[in-house]
Design a protein around this motif. Structure first.
Motif, PDB file in Angstrom:
ATOM      1  N   UNK A  25      -0.019  28.478  -4.052  1.00 19.85           N
ATOM      2  CA  UNK A  25      -0.141  27.367  -5.191  1.00 19.85           C
ATOM      3  C   UNK A  25      -1.332  26.757  -5.302  1.00 19.85           C
ATOM      4  N   UNK A  26      -2.329  27.024  -4.482  1.00 16.74           N
ATOM      5  CA  UNK A  26      -3.596  26.413  -4.620  1.00 16.74           C
ATOM      6  C   UNK A  26      -4.754  27.149  -3.833  1.00 16.74           C
ATOM      7  N   UNK A  27      -5.716  26.415  -3.754  1.00 11.68           N
ATOM      8  CA  UNK A  27      -6.859  26.776  -2.912  1.00 11.68           C
ATOM      9  C   UNK A  27      -7.750  25.824  -2.484  1.00 11.68           C
ATOM     10  N   UNK A  28      -8.608  26.051  -1.230  1.00 12.62           N
ATOM     11  CA  UNK A  28      -9.615  24.656  -0.995  1.00 12.62           C
ATOM     12  C   UNK A  28     -10.861  25.589  -1.339  1.00 12.62           C
ATOM     13  N   UNK A  65       4.685  29.782   1.185  1.00 17.18           N
ATOM     14  CA  UNK A  65       3.523  29.963   0.313  1.00 17.18           C
ATOM     15  C   UNK A  65       2.369  29.626   1.243  1.00 17.18           C
ATOM     16  N   UNK A  66       1.018  29.893   0.494  1.00 17.33           N
ATOM     17  CA  UNK A  66      -0.156  29.609   1.219  1.00 17.33           C
ATOM     18  C   UNK A  66      -1.132  29.065   0.264  1.00 17.33           C
ATOM     19  N   UNK A  67      -1.824  27.905   0.761  1.00 16.03           N
ATOM     20  CA  UNK A  67      -3.122  27.602   0.200  1.00 16.03           C
ATOM     21  C   UNK A  67      -4.497  28.263   1.027  1.00 16.03           C
ATOM     22  N   UNK A  68      -5.171  28.941   0.134  1.00 19.40           N
ATOM     23  CA  UNK A  68      -5.885  29.877   0.457  1.00 19.40           C
ATOM     24  C   UNK A  68      -7.492  29.146   0.814  1.00 19.40           C
ATOM     25  N   UNK A  69      -8.176  29.795   1.694  1.00 20.75           N
ATOM     26  CA  UNK A  69      -9.458  29.360   2.207  1.00 20.75           C
ATOM     27  C   UNK A  69     -10.326  30.179   2.823  1.00 20.75           C
TER      28      UNK A  69
END
Length: 337
Positions: A98-101, A56-60
């Motif tokens: 699951x989330x982002x910056x 999974x990736x935390x996007x920015x």
């Protein structure tokens, strides 16, 4: 093994479409990123990441920084477009993201604080904030930016440092620009390390003891130059004759070395095993998060993900340590399941 990729880049469609209408810095995004579909095309993104199991990736956002895309009165809208686009992706695709910056209009610090308060209080998937290592040339320890770090600390959300430096910063005083992309190859690690030093030596980490900061690319130059940030910085001021720096060390609660050890780091070193070993030795397994810097590999997406996983597996770390690096540290830092 589970993998939470803490630092990779994407442009939500509303912001990407807006950027296409710009002249100047925003338009310069075209030369490279227009040719990397994975950074703006969601279906291509899925095609790239779905072959990786339990990933999974935390996007920015990618480059350039929001503050380079417009004047202070325009950038708050751009940051909001990016953050709202990310929030929608996180809501619709939690299995992948699951989330982002959060992105901020750093050339408008007051608006940046308002936007950071909005995304963190909304609980819309913002698990941290991405800040670049300078703001149109201004250092991050400039007092105008302190409320931004203060807000991140208040919400116990990490600040992720991303390097920002271009060819307009020459390598030699006799030249007007950097050549051979040295501004990137060696300039970005220097840029990150300099920002870390300014945060540490300015006393910011004493003023905000709960502040959590992650330095992209495994802490840049710091692990390799352990001797310089350790015994070397213990002699701060002895090499300078143009000003008295004796007050700096006296004003800090710890050795400079100890502040550098307080940073978090990630594994985005383009598949370098030597750099990974060095960074893990310096920061320890509790402070390092898995990250790939996708999609900037030669394959435009999967290469750095695959190579980073392969490097970590080659280290033969204990299972508990691998779990910390690959996903548990991210779960703890981001407060996600």
């Amino acid at each position: 093994m589970q993998y939470i990729d803490a630092f990779n880049h994407f442009f939500p469609k509303p912001l990407w479409d807006k950027i296409q209408t710009f002249e100047g810095a925003g338009k310069n995004i075209g030369k490279r990123m227009q040719n990397i579909p994975c950074i703006f095309d969601l279906e291509e993104r899925f095609r790239v990441i779905e072959p990786f199991e339990n990933y999974r990736q935390i996007l920015s956002l990618g480059m350039p920084p929001i503050e380079q895309m417009g004047t202070p009165d325009k950038t708050p809208e751009l940051a909001r477009l990016g953050n709202e686009g990310f929030a929608e992706l996180v809501s619709k695709h939690p299995r992948h993201f699951p989330g982002y910056l959060a992105a901020l209009p750093m050339n408008n610090p007051d608006a940046a604080v308002v936007e950071l308060e909005r995304v963190f209080s909304a609980n819309d998937g913002a698990v941290g904030v991405q800040i670049h290592t300078n703001v149109n040339g201004a250092p991050l320890d400039d007092e105008q930016f302190f409320p931004i770090f203060e807000t991140a600390a208040k919400y116990d959300r990490p600040v992720f440092l991303h390097p920002s430096r271009g060819e307009e910063m020459p390598d030699y005083l006799t030249e007007s620009k950097s050549r051979y992309e040295i501004w990137w190859t060696f300039g970005w690690p220097y840029e990150t390390s300099a920002a870390m030093a300014r945060i540490a030596l300015s006393g910011m980490m004493d003023k905000l003891p709960g502040l959590k900061v992650l330095a992209h690319h495994l802490g840049a130059m710091v692990p390799f130059f352990e001797g310089r940030v350790g015994p070397g910085q213990d002699q701060l001021g002895k090499r300078t004759s143009t000003e008295d720096l004796s007050h700096v060390l006296k004003g800090l609660k710890k050795r400079p070395f100890d502040y550098f050890k307080d940073f978090y780091a990630d594994t985005a070193v383009f598949g370098s095993r030597a750099a990974t070993v060095c960074g893990l030795e310096f920061y320890g397994v509790d402070k390092v998060l898995f990250a790939s810097d996708s999609p900037f590999d030669p394959e435009k997406g999967p290469g750095y993900i695959r190579d980073t996983i392969a490097v970590l597996k080659s280290l033969d770390l204990p299972q508990e340590d691998m779990e910390k690096i690959c996903y548990k540290n991210a779960q703890k830092l981001f407060r996600i399941d």
